[in-house]
Design an enzyme around this catalytic site. Structure first.
Site, PDB file in Angstrom:
ATOM      1  N   SER A  91      -7.346   0.661   6.459  1.00 29.14           N
ATOM      2  CA  SER A  91      -7.308   1.893   7.253  1.00 29.14           C
ATOM      3  C   SER A  91      -7.705   3.050   6.352  1.00 29.14           C
ATOM      4  CB  SER A  91      -5.901   2.136   7.810  1.00 29.14           C
ATOM      5  OG  SER A  91      -5.732   3.497   8.192  1.00 29.14           O
ATOM      6  N   SER A  93      -7.338   6.469   6.898  1.00 28.06           N
ATOM      7  CA  SER A  93      -6.319   7.516   6.768  1.00 28.06           C
ATOM      8  C   SER A  93      -5.134   7.027   5.944  1.00 28.06           C
ATOM      9  CB  SER A  93      -5.857   7.986   8.155  1.00 28.06           C
ATOM     10  OG  SER A  93      -5.305   6.919   8.898  1.00 28.06           O
ATOM     11  N   GLY A 259     -10.497   6.799   9.680  1.00 28.89           N
ATOM     12  CA  GLY A 259     -11.557   6.430   8.754  1.00 28.89           C
ATOM     13  C   GLY A 259     -12.378   5.263   9.263  1.00 28.89           C
TER      14      GLY A 259
END
Length: 347
Positions: A91, A93, A259
């Site tokens: 991920s 973020s 992201g």
């Protein structure tokens, strides 16, 4: 007396998405890799995820990242990502938040200007570039997972929505990519609930019709995510901007553009011949926060053009705290948790 059970946390956010970084209180997990440790946590100790994302400690919109010792000597730390839908292998973020926590906790000493280090995610090594000014972490650039288009411009009939055109990208998870304008959305904050309801219907319709298989990972389960795309505005020769929002779970729209959602957009723009290596796309959320994805290269993997990319954003520290885990509390379920707490007696 029973020992006090507690966890050490650092709450952070990137683009509005809150990540709770577990910095202490968990015993070493079995597994020769961070991926194997993630699988142990998922299968044998899911109580940690549930504790910190459910009442009374958390809410489903949050994420949790457990810091673990790296198993690869190139990395300074490992991390396991936990979200309401399960255990993603990557991920953007969460990586930004974890990298910030690694600096703020002193695992990596801050240096003025740019500095680089590696983290170990369940997906593998992640290169981090961090920018520090006057002791403050102002930017994190992390390597996005190689991304590609699995399906281009398919169509499906969705009850209560109508016919929907969509593409599917893989960027750490499979994403349905849907043009927001075609469904009447401007991607503003007042549309958040309607976007969530619409995305849920589309995802459920696609799930009922088909599954997706990664070219090396194989079947990774039902389609989890949907990314609504706004019009793309060209800012300069190699710079673009687009409003975006990502659906991850019934009732949950990410506060950031994510992201991996940004990486999926880069894969689609490359597939359509709209960007070249070196080009950047800024995705802007319902809350006017943004990430910048940079298309850094492309390679052929079987039938797929795989896009290499980086994601840049900023994470902010919200809180440092101890969480007291009281197993006598009727709202707290200690099954699947107590055996991994350092403050608990071995069972």
């Amino acid at each position: 007396m029973q020992p006090e059970l507690k966890l050490q946390l650092m709450d952070t956010h990137a683009g509005g998405d809150v990540s709770r970084i577990v910095t202490g209180g968990i015993r070493p997990l079995p597994g020769a890799t961070v991926r194997a440790q993630m699988e142990y946590l998922r299968d044998e100790a899911d109580g940690l995820r549930r504790l910190l994302l459910e009442e009374p400690y958390g809410i489903p919109e949050m994420s949790v990242d457990l810091l673990v010792p790296p198993t690869d000597p190139k990395a300074v730390a490992g991390y396991i990502i936990m979200e309401v839908m399960g255990y993603p292998i990557y991920s953007g973020s969460n990586t930004m938040c974890t990298a910030t926590a690694v600096l703020e906790s002193g695992i990596v000493a801050k240096q003025e200007g740019w500095q680089s280090f590696m983290l170990e995610a369940p997906a593998g090594l992640v290169h981090i570039d961090a920018f520090v000014r006057d002791g403050v972490v102002e930017a994190i650039t992390c390597g996005g997972l190689p991304s590609y288009i699995d399906t281009y411009q398919a169509s499906i009939h969705v009850p209560d929505v109508g016919n929907v055109n969509y593409s599917v990208a893989y960027s750490g998870g499979f994403y349905a990519l849907v043009d927001a304008t075609s469904l009447g959305f401007a991607l503003t904050l007042d549309e958040e609930r309607r976007l969530s309801d619409c995305a849920y219907r589309i995802v459920e319709a696609i799930r009922a019709e088909r599954r997706f298989s990664h070219y090396t990972l194989g079947d990774v389960g039902p389609l989890p995510f949907l990314h609504f795309m706004g019009p793309v505005e060209q800012l300069a020769d190699n710079s673009y901007r687009s409003r975006s929002t990502t659906y991850v779970h019934p009732g949950v729209i990410c506060r950031s553009t994510t992201g991996t959602g940004t990486s999926a957009r880069l894969a689609l723009m490359n597939h359509e011949g709209k960007i070249r290596p070196g080009d950047r796309l800024e995705t802007v959320s319902l809350r006017e926060t943004g990430f910048i994805g940079e298309f850094t290269g492309v390679r052929q993997e079987g039938p797929h053009q795989v896009v290499e990319n980086t994601i840049t954003g900023r994470s902010f520290v919200l809180n440092r705290a101890d969480i007291v885990v009281n197993c006598d509390d009727p709202m707290v379920e200690c099954a699947g948790l107590k055996h991994i707490l350092t403050s608990a007696h071995p069972e």
